[in-house]
Scaffold this motif. Sequence first.
Motif, PDB file in Angstrom:
ATOM      1  N   UNK A  74       0.815  -1.220   0.000  1.00 33.34           N
ATOM      2  CA  UNK A  74       0.000   0.000   0.000  1.00 33.34           C
ATOM      3  C   UNK A  74       0.850   1.272   0.000  1.00 33.34           C
ATOM      4  N   UNK A  75       2.165   1.120  -0.056  1.00 32.96           N
ATOM      5  CA  UNK A  75       3.044   2.286  -0.169  1.00 32.96           C
ATOM      6  C   UNK A  75       3.074   2.737  -1.632  1.00 32.96           C
ATOM      7  N   UNK A  76       2.863   4.033  -1.864  1.00 31.60           N
ATOM      8  CA  UNK A  76       2.844   4.548  -3.236  1.00 31.60           C
ATOM      9  C   UNK A  76       4.275   4.843  -3.673  1.00 31.60           C
ATOM     10  N   UNK A  77       4.977   3.794  -4.059  1.00 31.04           N
ATOM     11  CA  UNK A  77       6.376   3.900  -4.430  1.00 31.04           C
ATOM     12  C   UNK A  77       6.496   4.580  -5.791  1.00 31.04           C
ATOM     13  N   UNK A  78       7.453   5.503  -5.924  1.00 31.23           N
ATOM     14  CA  UNK A  78       7.591   6.283  -7.152  1.00 31.23           C
ATOM     15  C   UNK A  78       8.987   6.143  -7.736  1.00 31.23           C
ATOM     16  N   UNK A  79       9.106   6.557  -8.984  1.00 34.68           N
ATOM     17  CA  UNK A  79      10.407   6.519  -9.636  1.00 34.68           C
ATOM     18  C   UNK A  79      11.371   7.505  -8.973  1.00 34.68           C
ATOM     19  N   UNK A  80      10.845   8.617  -8.447  1.00 36.22           N
ATOM     20  CA  UNK A  80      11.712   9.579  -7.757  1.00 36.22           C
ATOM     21  C   UNK A  80      12.306   8.964  -6.495  1.00 36.22           C
ATOM     22  N   UNK A  81      11.488   8.208  -5.750  1.00 33.57           N
ATOM     23  CA  UNK A  81      11.989   7.535  -4.556  1.00 33.57           C
ATOM     24  C   UNK A  81      13.013   6.476  -4.946  1.00 33.57           C
ATOM     25  N   UNK A  82      12.741   5.765  -6.034  1.00 35.15           N
ATOM     26  CA  UNK A  82      13.685   4.753  -6.507  1.00 35.15           C
ATOM     27  C   UNK A  82      15.027   5.401  -6.826  1.00 35.15           C
ATOM     28  N   UNK A  83      15.008   6.495  -7.566  1.00 39.32           N
ATOM     29  CA  UNK A  83      16.251   7.164  -7.947  1.00 39.32           C
ATOM     30  C   UNK A  83      17.050   7.594  -6.722  1.00 39.32           C
ATOM     31  N   UNK A  84      16.355   8.199  -5.766  1.00 39.43           N
ATOM     32  CA  UNK A  84      17.037   8.692  -4.564  1.00 39.43           C
ATOM     33  C   UNK A  84      17.667   7.540  -3.780  1.00 39.43           C
ATOM     34  N   UNK A  85      16.907   6.477  -3.565  1.00 39.32           N
ATOM     35  CA  UNK A  85      17.411   5.343  -2.788  1.00 39.32           C
ATOM     36  C   UNK A  85      18.579   4.663  -3.493  1.00 39.32           C
ATOM     37  N   UNK A  86      18.444   4.459  -4.809  1.00 40.58           N
ATOM     38  CA  UNK A  86      19.477   3.713  -5.531  1.00 40.58           C
ATOM     39  C   UNK A  86      20.760   4.522  -5.627  1.00 40.58           C
ATOM     40  N   UNK A  87      20.658   5.818  -5.791  1.00 37.63           N
ATOM     41  CA  UNK A  87      21.887   6.619  -5.845  1.00 37.63           C
ATOM     42  C   UNK A  87      22.631   6.592  -4.516  1.00 37.63           C
ATOM     43  N   UNK A  88      21.892   6.563  -3.418  1.00 36.38           N
ATOM     44  CA  UNK A  88      22.552   6.413  -2.122  1.00 36.38           C
ATOM     45  C   UNK A  88      23.187   5.021  -2.006  1.00 36.38           C
TER      46      UNK A  88
END
Length: 319
Positions: A74-88
């Motif tokens: 139920x978490x609205x996961x987004x591409x922006x969140x993906x980018x931020x997490x993966x770059x870290x």
Amino acid sequence: MTEAESKPRLLVLVGPTAVGKTNLSLEAAVRYGCEIVSGDSMQVYRGMDIGTAKASREERAAVPHHMIDICDPDHLFSVAEFQERVRRLIEDIHRRGRLPFIVGGTGLYVESVCYDYKFSDIGIDESYRKELNDYADRHGEAALHDMLAQADPESARRIHPNDRRRTIRALEIVRATGSPQSPEATGPKKESPYELCIVGLTMDRQILYKRIEARVDLMIEQGLVREVDALLRRGYTTDLPSMQGLGYKEIVGYLQGEYDLPFAAELLKRNTRRFAKRQLSWFRRMPDIRWIDVTEPNFSAHLQTFHDILAGKFTPDPE
């Protein structure tokens, strides 16, 4: 030191579903001291294992994996969140002296990391959002998606017609900026913050389709119906983007009595074939990809070609 040498190295493996990315990535990861980062938009969700074809526990024990089971459905996961997490993650993996290795098939997610996507800070327009929701309630999801197709054909091509949330967000951004653009992103630019080596796997279309059909049969044999039923029983509703994912919405229809299981399986096979075709179209537009045709079942030869590509681009330090 050249500019390329000063950039962090990033290895990427892309390709359509069922093409064989997992086996090759595991072999390469061991040889080159990699940690694998899932580039799949659905593998982030807990409890969604069979339908997303996650690496097994044994495979994840052999090679560290990231971006798997990080949030509830139920978490609205987004591409922006993906980018931020993966770059870290990439920074963290480099600090440990390892090579980050993105493996996956969600083109926008992978590309948002590889290149310089800039995400907007456009806020929510509550009145316009209500207007669009009301329009969809009256005329249906397809009519709402048609609005997006006229305003932003590129975003409409990526967003499923039933994904009301993302369709509305894309329309909000068009309204705010006055121009079509990728959902919540302006880009990509051709430059990358990384020294990239991107490898793509492809194969004869008809052989790929047969592999997809066999995979769907295996998923059902492994318990896909039980998995989807468990998610519904836990209260995850069918309007969630996660539950609209490939392999879930088709089984939901069966569980809700709309059709029988053989029909659900055929529907999933058809939708997965179409998805694979869209994946290939997306990746073929990306720059920098070196392709390996894996039609012939010669894994050793394909692995050697992969090694040759890395040697020609950059040579990660083996463990």
